[in-house]
Design an enzyme around this catalytic site. Structure first.
Site, short mmCIF file in Angstrom:
data_model
loop_
_atom_site.label_atom_id
_atom_site.label_comp_id
_atom_site.label_asym_id
_atom_site.label_seq_id
_atom_site.Cartn_x
_atom_site.Cartn_y
_atom_site.Cartn_z
N SER A 1 0.81 -1.22 0.00
CA SER A 1 0.00 0.00 0.00
C SER A 1 0.84 1.26 0.00
CB SER A 1 -0.94 -0.01 1.21
OG SER A 1 -1.82 -1.10 1.15
N HIS B 1 0.22 4.22 4.24
CA HIS B 1 -0.41 4.97 3.15
C HIS B 1 0.12 6.39 3.10
CE1 HIS B 1 -4.31 2.33 2.86
NE2 HIS B 1 -3.20 1.63 2.76
#
Length: 307
Positions: free
Chosen positions: A164, A216
């Site tokens: 991610s 993220h």
């Protein structure tokens, strides 16, 4: 955002269209690693799966852990930890720095793997076709590394896996590439709002429990800065038409002052940020002590769930 929106209005007649091979290779590598992890996991032989609780038992040793243990259809946390998941104590106290890299090639389950790889294909192929495998490979790896550093600084009591951070790095790079090369694109606002919308969705998903939003955020910020450095293109602007009309010759590609400024600032910030993060991490710092509210960025409690 369609390829036509991203390419229409480009004024460089000599742009190279690269063949995308790195992005598919990354996807294949992630899938292969997941298969190896499931082979090693061997649910039927684990304690939790010994009584026929494994999911998709017809897969035998490739079957998934019980849903109560892993609802994403994947291996156990102990297997992920053994295979290189990011864990603060092992990285800092156990001196296993390689986990900052290996964890981005591991996934918690089929759903996790599919979602990440779908987005990697969507963003990676387009960027690789425009800028080549070296620059996109650097964005992917450095962004994943940056995301893992931020994750390790703030999430010190759990393990983390997934691409991610690297994926959000590609999204961030696509955003900064649009901004620094603003004059050579048509449909600028449509492309800008599309990218921002997709990024916002991914960051919002990170507010759910069991999702590492620090990876993220760290990956996005790293990729966003790297985009200004690695994905800069010459701007022809008015000088192209001026030179071609007056001299009938080929216009020289030039960068404008704003590009130089963004290139320099982003380069300094990304190097400084990664350096400070690495120093803090290996000094054993806890990011939550320096930012009392930052835990809200990773999980926001509601009536539906608790963090």
């Amino acid at each position: 955002m369609s390829s036509r929106d991203m390419e229409r209005g480009r004024k460089h007649r000599g742009d190279t269209q690269w063949t995308s091979w790195l992005t598919p290779t990354i996807v294949v590598a992630n899938v292969a690693v997941f298969i190896v992890v499931m082979f090693i996991n061997d649910c039927p032989k684990t304690t939790n799966g010994a009584n026929g609780d494994c999911v998709a038992k017809f897969l035998r040793r490739f079957s998934f852990q019980p849903l109560r243990e892993n609802p994403l259809l994947g291996p156990s946390s102990s297997t992920l930890e053994k295979m290189g998941a990011l864990e603060w104590r092992k990285v800092v106290q156990g001196n296993e720095k390689w986990r900052l890299i290996t964890s981005m090639w591991l996934h918690a389950g089929v759903f996790h793997l599919f979602t990440n790889m779908f987005n990697v294909i969507f963003f990676g192929i387009r960027l690789e076709q425009q800028f080549g495998f070296i620059r996109i490979g650097l964005v992917y790896l450095i962004s994943g590394f940056g995301g893992n550093i931020l994750s390790a600084l703030f999430l010190q009591n759990s393990i983390s896996v997934g691409a991610s951070g690297a994926l959000l790095g590609l999204m961030g790079a696509m955003l900064s590439e649009l901004l620094i090369n603003w004059t050579i694109y048509a449909n600028k606002l449509a492309a800008l709002f599309t990218i921002l919308f997709i990024i916002a969705i991914n960051l919002a998903i990170g507010l759910l429990p069991w999702v590492d939003n620090f990876a993220h955020i760290g990956g996005f910020l790293t990729g966003f800065l790297l985009g200004f450095v690695l994905l800069i293109r010459p701007q022809l602007g008015w000088e192209e038409s001026r030179n071609s009309s007056q001299y009938g010759g080929r216009a020289r590609s030039k960068y404008n002052p704003c590009q130089y400024m963004l290139f320099f600032i982003a380069g300094v910030v990304v190097v400084a940020g990664l350096t400070v993060g690495i120093v803090m991490l290996f000094k054993g710092e806890n990011g939550n002590k320096h930012c009392k509210w930052c835990h809200r960025l990773d999980c926001y409690p509601t009536s539906k769930w608790s963090c």
